[in-house]
Scaffold this active site. Structure first.
Site, PDB file in Angstrom:
ATOM      1  N   GLU A 155       0.838  -1.202   0.000  1.00 25.00           N
ATOM      2  CA  GLU A 155       0.000   0.000   0.000  1.00 25.00           C
ATOM      3  C   GLU A 155       0.876   1.256   0.000  1.00 25.00           C
ATOM      4  O   GLU A 155       0.608   2.211  -0.716  1.00 25.00           O
ATOM      5  CB  GLU A 155      -0.896   0.040   1.251  1.00 25.00           C
ATOM      6  CG  GLU A 155      -1.888  -1.103   1.369  1.00 25.00           C
ATOM      7  CD  GLU A 155      -1.309  -2.271   2.153  1.00 25.00           C
ATOM      8  OE1 GLU A 155      -0.114  -2.594   1.970  1.00 25.00           O
ATOM      9  OE2 GLU A 155      -2.064  -2.879   2.932  1.00 25.00           O
ATOM     10  N   CYS A 172      -2.576  -3.564   7.151  1.00 26.76           N
ATOM     11  CA  CYS A 172      -2.159  -3.830   8.526  1.00 26.76           C
ATOM     12  C   CYS A 172      -2.487  -2.626   9.402  1.00 26.76           C
ATOM     13  O   CYS A 172      -2.680  -1.510   8.938  1.00 26.76           O
ATOM     14  CB  CYS A 172      -0.675  -4.158   8.588  1.00 26.76           C
ATOM     15  SG  CYS A 172       0.378  -2.708   8.426  1.00 26.76           S
ATOM     16  N   TRP A 175      18.758 -35.325 -18.345  1.00 27.46           N
ATOM     17  CA  TRP A 175      17.768 -34.254 -18.323  1.00 27.46           C
ATOM     18  C   TRP A 175      16.480 -34.664 -19.009  1.00 27.46           C
ATOM     19  O   TRP A 175      16.495 -35.246 -20.091  1.00 27.46           O
ATOM     20  CB  TRP A 175      18.304 -32.985 -18.999  1.00 27.46           C
ATOM     21  CG  TRP A 175      19.508 -32.436 -18.301  1.00 27.46           C
ATOM     22  CD1 TRP A 175      20.750 -32.253 -18.850  1.00 27.46           C
ATOM     23  CD2 TRP A 175      19.614 -32.022 -16.941  1.00 27.46           C
ATOM     24  NE1 TRP A 175      21.601 -31.750 -17.905  1.00 27.46           N
ATOM     25  CE2 TRP A 175      20.946 -31.605 -16.730  1.00 27.46           C
ATOM     26  CE3 TRP A 175      18.713 -31.984 -15.867  1.00 27.46           C
ATOM     27  CZ2 TRP A 175      21.395 -31.141 -15.508  1.00 27.46           C
ATOM     28  CZ3 TRP A 175      19.158 -31.533 -14.641  1.00 27.46           C
ATOM     29  CH2 TRP A 175      20.481 -31.117 -14.477  1.00 27.46           C
ATOM     30  N   THR A 186      17.630 -39.605  -4.568  1.00 27.67           N
ATOM     31  CA  THR A 186      18.126 -38.595  -5.507  1.00 27.67           C
ATOM     32  C   THR A 186      19.609 -38.327  -5.280  1.00 27.67           C
ATOM     33  O   THR A 186      20.381 -38.188  -6.227  1.00 27.67           O
ATOM     34  CB  THR A 186      17.295 -37.302  -5.353  1.00 27.67           C
ATOM     35  OG1 THR A 186      15.930 -37.638  -5.583  1.00 27.67           O
ATOM     36  CG2 THR A 186      17.732 -36.236  -6.339  1.00 27.67           C
TER      37      THR A 186
HETATM   38  N1  LIG Z   1      12.823 -35.550 -12.780  1.00 26.85           N
HETATM   39  C1  LIG Z   1      12.941 -34.957 -11.618  1.00 26.85           C
HETATM   40  O1  LIG Z   1      12.514 -33.828 -11.443  1.00 26.85           O
HETATM   41  C2  LIG Z   1      13.604 -35.678 -10.496  1.00 26.85           C
HETATM   42  C3  LIG Z   1      13.901 -34.993  -9.316  1.00 26.85           C
HETATM   43  C4  LIG Z   1      14.500 -35.705  -8.275  1.00 26.85           C
HETATM   44  C5  LIG Z   1      14.756 -37.053  -8.428  1.00 26.85           C
HETATM   45  N2  LIG Z   1      14.440 -37.671  -9.579  1.00 26.85           N
HETATM   46  C6  LIG Z   1      14.701 -39.105  -9.764  1.00 26.85           C
HETATM   47  O2  LIG Z   1      14.056 -39.809  -8.746  1.00 26.85           O
HETATM   48  C7  LIG Z   1      14.787 -41.004  -8.469  1.00 26.85           C
HETATM   49  C8  LIG Z   1      14.970 -41.122  -6.966  1.00 26.85           C
HETATM   50  O3  LIG Z   1      13.712 -41.202  -6.397  1.00 26.85           O
HETATM   51  P1  LIG Z   1      13.497 -42.012  -5.046  1.00 26.85           P
HETATM   52  O4  LIG Z   1      12.053 -42.062  -4.830  1.00 26.85           O
HETATM   53  O5  LIG Z   1      14.271 -43.271  -5.121  1.00 26.85           O
HETATM   54  O6  LIG Z   1      14.274 -41.118  -3.975  1.00 26.85           O
HETATM   55  P2  LIG Z   1      14.032 -39.805  -3.142  1.00 26.85           P
HETATM   56  O7  LIG Z   1      12.609 -39.393  -3.150  1.00 26.85           O
HETATM   57  O8  LIG Z   1      15.035 -38.811  -3.543  1.00 26.85           O
HETATM   58  O9  LIG Z   1      14.460 -40.303  -1.703  1.00 26.85           O
HETATM   59  C9  LIG Z   1      13.653 -41.132  -0.913  1.00 26.85           C
HETATM   60  C10 LIG Z   1      14.066 -42.545  -1.047  1.00 26.85           C
HETATM   61  O10 LIG Z   1      15.424 -42.732  -0.736  1.00 26.85           O
HETATM   62  C11 LIG Z   1      15.615 -44.057  -0.349  1.00 26.85           C
HETATM   63  N3  LIG Z   1      16.706 -44.139   0.640  1.00 26.85           N
HETATM   64  C12 LIG Z   1      16.660 -43.882   1.938  1.00 26.85           C
HETATM   65  N4  LIG Z   1      17.871 -44.052   2.508  1.00 26.85           N
HETATM   66  C13 LIG Z   1      18.672 -44.439   1.538  1.00 26.85           C
HETATM   67  C14 LIG Z   1      20.046 -44.761   1.485  1.00 26.85           C
HETATM   68  N5  LIG Z   1      20.847 -44.732   2.568  1.00 26.85           N
HETATM   69  N6  LIG Z   1      20.572 -45.105   0.320  1.00 26.85           N
HETATM   70  C15 LIG Z   1      19.820 -45.149  -0.768  1.00 26.85           C
HETATM   71  N7  LIG Z   1      18.513 -44.840  -0.790  1.00 26.85           N
HETATM   72  C16 LIG Z   1      17.959 -44.511   0.351  1.00 26.85           C
HETATM   73  C17 LIG Z   1      14.328 -44.467   0.304  1.00 26.85           C
HETATM   74  O11 LIG Z   1      13.930 -45.691  -0.260  1.00 26.85           O
HETATM   75  P3  LIG Z   1      13.988 -47.034   0.603  1.00 26.85           P
HETATM   76  O12 LIG Z   1      13.634 -46.687   1.994  1.00 26.85           O
HETATM   77  O13 LIG Z   1      12.990 -47.893  -0.078  1.00 26.85           O
HETATM   78  O14 LIG Z   1      15.389 -47.483   0.458  1.00 26.85           O
HETATM   79  C18 LIG Z   1      13.335 -43.394  -0.081  1.00 26.85           C
HETATM   80  O15 LIG Z   1      12.184 -43.885  -0.696  1.00 26.85           O
HETATM   81  C19 LIG Z   1      16.080 -40.877  -9.190  1.00 26.85           C
HETATM   82  O16 LIG Z   1      16.067 -41.722 -10.323  1.00 26.85           O
HETATM   83  C20 LIG Z   1      16.146 -39.451  -9.618  1.00 26.85           C
HETATM   84  O17 LIG Z   1      16.817 -39.307 -10.850  1.00 26.85           O
HETATM   85  C21 LIG Z   1      13.872 -37.020 -10.613  1.00 26.85           C
END
Ligand SMILES: NC(=O)c1ccc[n+]([C@@H]2O[C@H](COP(=O)([O-])OP(=O)(O)OC[C@H]3O[C@@H](n4cnc5c(N)ncnc54)[C@H](OP(=O)(O)O)[C@@H]3O)[C@@H](O)[C@H]2O)c1
Length: 359
Positions: free
Chosen positions: A56, A79, A172, A198
């Site tokens: 404002e 406010c 990517w 990730t």
């Molecule tokens: N396109 C995009 O925008 C984008 C963005 C981010 C990621 N990604 C992709 O998403 C995939 C990863 O996804 P996400 O669901 O697996 O992971 P996330 O969501 O990054 O992380 C969570 C997962 O990590 C795992 N985790 C936990 N502790 C861990 C450890 N010590 N070592 C390894 N894993 C562990 C767990 O699975 P558990 O408990 O079952 O082990 C949990 O489900 C990758 O391929 C990545 O390239 C894509």
């Protein structure tokens, strides 16, 4: 000004308010337009930065004497308190504004009452709810209500809903312009949250690159069992960029040495029972906004527990095919279609949408 005009100006004020994203927080994003009798736009303003003038006051400064007898259309109730700046209710009165239309009532007990004060001084103050004003104020209302930051999930998916490529394929999914937009969004938030999946697969740096950094987001890894390898980019750069690894206290006490080693790299190791407790702690520390860049393993349970407020979804035109269960997007197109799609546009060949979850 009739109802239709008021709604049109409110939509405009809300558009302006978004410009404050990354500057205004933890304050609300607010936009204000001053409209003369007869419907001419006199001036506009938004809340640019926390500690700076309110929307404002910005608009009134620009309007000068033309504010006399005009209508101020503002997304949030003016406010009423002497904070870092004087009360807007006083500024509007002194400028000679005849009427104030606001889109959302202020829930903050120390700031509320602006409309009532205006009315007591003979200014017509009217609450005209508008969806765009509600959307731009939602992050602030969420913080006041829950104490937790506003959480935005972001992912890039292929036309067939995949977020990961097969090993050996280019990483990517979205185009260059989408990725540039992600860096701009990173530059506006207080924290970037990712999951262990990730960190293991993509090894992201999670910094702001190629754009002016309005903020330096804290990097946070939710690591339920710890196990963050020291060769990860996040660990290697922890001396230059604030970094936190969060895990349940049991995981930390079971791996005391690992936790100490992470600390020696400059990482804060935070004990948090779950993702909700982590967000609550970030909120207590003044983190207003969090961008989650993770896979379904982290995003899906957060969505299920109501911890996600918004999602930026970048959809590339090409299909990728199934690269395993972890390659599925955190939410399906059908699930997204049930949310409020607040914005949609294009970045290069990609479609970009912002979805808002119910409060
Ligand atoms: N396109 C995009 O925008 C984008 C963005 C981010 C990621 N990604 C992709 O998403 C995939 C990863 O996804 P996400 O669901 O697996 O992971 P996330 O969501 O990054 O992380 C969570 C997962 O990590 C795992 N985790 C936990 N502790 C861990 C450890 N010590 N070592 C390894 N894993 C562990 C767990 O699975 P558990 O408990 O079952 O082990 C949990 O489900 C990758 O391929 C990545 O390239 C894509």
């Amino acid at each position: 000004m009739n109802r239709a005009d008021a709604a049109r100006w409110m939509a405009h004020a809300a558009r302006i308010a978004w410009r404050g994203h990354g500057g205004a927080e933890p304050n609300p994003m607010v936009g204000c337009v001053i409209v003369a009798q007869g419907g001419r736009l006199v001036a506009e303003g938004h809340h640019r930065r926390c500690g700076g003038p309110h929307a404002e006051v910005e608009a009134l400064r620009r309007a000068g004497s033309a504010a006399r007898g005009a209508t101020a259309v503002v997304t949030l109730e003016p406010c009423n308190h002497h904070g870092r700046t004087g009360p807007c209710s006083v500024a509007l009165r002194e400028a000679g504004v005849a009427r104030v239309i606001y889109g959302c009532a202020d829930p903050n007990p120390t700031a509320a009452g602006g409309a009532e004060t205006l009315r007591r001084h003979g200014i017509d103050a009217e609450h005209v709810p508008h969806p765009d004003a509600a959307r731009v104020t939602a992050p602030f209302l969420h913080r006041v209500r829950t104490g937790r930051p506003w959480v935005i999930a972001k992912w890039a998916e292929s036309a067939d809903g995949r977020i990961a490529t097969r090993p050996g394929e280019p990483r990517w999914i979205s185009g260059e312009r989408s990725r540039a937009m992600v860096h701009r969004e990173r530059s506006r938030v207080d924290a970037l949250l990712t999951g262990m999946g990730t960190v293991m697969v993509d090894d992201p740096l999670l910094t702001v690159r190629g754009t002016r950094a309005r903020r330096t987001p804290l990097r946070v890894v939710w690591a339920p069992r710890l196990g963050v390898p020291h060769d990860r980019a996040i660990v290697r750069t922890a001396r230059e960029v604030p970094t936190m690894v969060a895990a349940p206290v049991e995981a930390i006490s079971a791996r005391v040495r690992e936790a100490d080693e992470l600390r020696a790299h400059g990482i804060e190791v935070l004990a948090a029972a779950d993702e909700g407790a982590l967000l609550a702690e970030l909120g207590r520390r003044g983190v207003a906004t969090v961008l989650v860049e993770a896979g379904g393993g982290l995003v899906r349970p957060m969505v299920a527990r109501g911890l996600v407020n918004a999602a930026w979804v970048f959809t590339a035109p090409h299909e990728l095919g199934d690269a395993g269960p972890r390659s599925a997007a955190p939410m399906t197109a059908a699930e997204l279609s049930r949310l409020d799609r607040a914005w949609t546009g294009r970045r290069g060949d990609d479609r970009v949408s912002l979805y808002l979850f119910p409060a």
